[in-house]
Write a protein that holds these residues in place. Structure first.
Motif, PDB file in Angstrom:
ATOM      1  N   LEU A 117      -2.444   4.634   6.968  1.00  0.00           N
ATOM      2  CA  LEU A 117      -2.693   4.511   5.536  1.00  0.00           C
ATOM      3  C   LEU A 117      -2.839   5.889   4.884  1.00  0.00           C
ATOM      4  CD1 LEU A 117      -5.069   1.438   5.638  1.00  0.00           C
ATOM      5  CD2 LEU A 117      -2.736   1.508   4.725  1.00  0.00           C
TER       6      LEU A 117
ATOM      7  N   PHE B  23      -7.843   1.604  -0.146  1.00  0.00           N
ATOM      8  CA  PHE B  23      -7.519   0.611   0.883  1.00  0.00           C
ATOM      9  C   PHE B  23      -8.709   0.295   1.797  1.00  0.00           C
ATOM     10  CE2 PHE B  23      -3.404   3.147   0.459  1.00  0.00           C
ATOM     11  CZ  PHE B  23      -2.918   2.353  -0.579  1.00  0.00           C
TER      12      PHE B  23
ATOM     13  N   ARG C  95     -10.458  -1.657   8.837  1.00  0.00           N
ATOM     14  CA  ARG C  95      -9.645  -0.476   9.093  1.00  0.00           C
ATOM     15  C   ARG C  95     -10.150   0.216  10.353  1.00  0.00           C
ATOM     16  NH1 ARG C  95      -5.991  -2.450   6.108  1.00  0.00           N
ATOM     17  NH2 ARG C  95      -6.230  -2.246   3.877  1.00  0.00           N
TER      18      ARG C  95
ATOM     19  N   ARG D  84       1.791   5.009   0.139  1.00  0.00           N
ATOM     20  CA  ARG D  84       1.184   6.203   0.726  1.00  0.00           C
ATOM     21  C   ARG D  84       1.459   7.465  -0.075  1.00  0.00           C
ATOM     22  NH1 ARG D  84       2.166   1.859   3.675  1.00  0.00           N
ATOM     23  NH2 ARG D  84       0.905   1.637   5.543  1.00  0.00           N
TER      24      ARG D  84
ATOM     25  N   ARG E 196      -2.271   3.824  -3.796  1.00  0.00           N
ATOM     26  CA  ARG E 196      -2.655   2.630  -4.552  1.00  0.00           C
ATOM     27  C   ARG E 196      -1.721   1.505  -4.159  1.00  0.00           C
ATOM     28  NH1 ARG E 196       1.038   1.347  -8.363  1.00  0.00           N
ATOM     29  NH2 ARG E 196       2.293   2.993  -9.300  1.00  0.00           N
ATOM     30  N   ARG E 197      -2.050   0.318  -4.588  1.00  0.00           N
ATOM     31  CA  ARG E 197      -1.183  -0.832  -4.345  1.00  0.00           C
ATOM     32  C   ARG E 197      -0.069  -0.850  -5.393  1.00  0.00           C
ATOM     33  NH1 ARG E 197      -2.447  -3.368   0.237  1.00  0.00           N
ATOM     34  NH2 ARG E 197      -4.645  -3.304   0.730  1.00  0.00           N
TER      35      ARG E 197
ATOM     36  N   PRO F 150       0.838  -1.207   0.000  1.00  0.00           N
ATOM     37  CA  PRO F 150       0.000   0.000   0.000  1.00  0.00           C
ATOM     38  C   PRO F 150       0.870   1.254   0.000  1.00  0.00           C
ATOM     39  CG  PRO F 150       0.036  -0.968   2.189  1.00  0.00           C
ATOM     40  CD  PRO F 150       0.834  -1.882   1.295  1.00  0.00           C
TER      41      PRO F 150
END
Length: 160
Positions: free
Chosen positions: A154, A99, A104, A41, A45-46, A39
């Motif tokens: 995140l 995410f 979360r 920051r 996006r991944r 992930p």
């Protein structure tokens, strides 16, 4: 997913600093992500297989508080985040809240940098409601979205 809230990546100036020395005063150790999926920051996006990334120590509340001249005291936290090892284009302007594909925590903070509470969010569709509930409290200045399993930061969402 349409949202009235904006996920904020780590800002470009901070990223430039983190690529030199992280918030633990360590030089980053970039590597090629062979599997993808980290992930990121910087662009929310991944990561893709083959991208050059770095795992750096980041203190988001400390930096936010310093910009406002407040001291978060014991609430100051520092933890690991993945970023591209070189400058990237940042997040897609059309991207929704990223995410949200796992549990979360939505953690609320005051203008003084103090934790005001948090909420577990288990479903992607519940993020908008959780953020709305957080900002319904006028004492909430910003929200951190964090991974449950490791507590990693995140992204943040700010009032207004």
């Amino acid at each position: 997913m349409t949202t009235t809230y904006t996920a904020r990546p780590i800002d470009p100036h901070t990223l430039k600093n983190l690529r030199t020395a992280d918030d633990a005063d360590r030089a980053p150790a970039p590597f090629t992500d062979t599997e993808g999926g980290a992930p990121l920051r910087c662009c929310l996006r991944r990561g893709e297989p083959g991208e050059r990334i770095a795992l750096v120590s980041y203190a988001p509340l400390r930096r936010w508080a310093a910009d406002r001249g407040v001291d978060p005291g014991a609430y100051d936290e520092q933890g690991p985040v993945f970023i591209h090892s070189e400058e990237c284009a940042g997040p897609d302007a059309e991207a929704a809240l990223p995410f949200t594909d796992a549990h979360r925590t939505v953690r609320r903070y005051s203008a003084e940098g103090r934790i005001l509470g948090g909420r577990l969010v288990e479903e992607p569709a519940a993020f908008e409601r959780a953020l709305g509930e957080a900002f319904d409290d006028p004492a909430v200045a910003l929200v951190h979205v964090r991974a449950v399993e490791y507590g990693c930061f995140l992204y943040e969402v700010r009032r207004g």
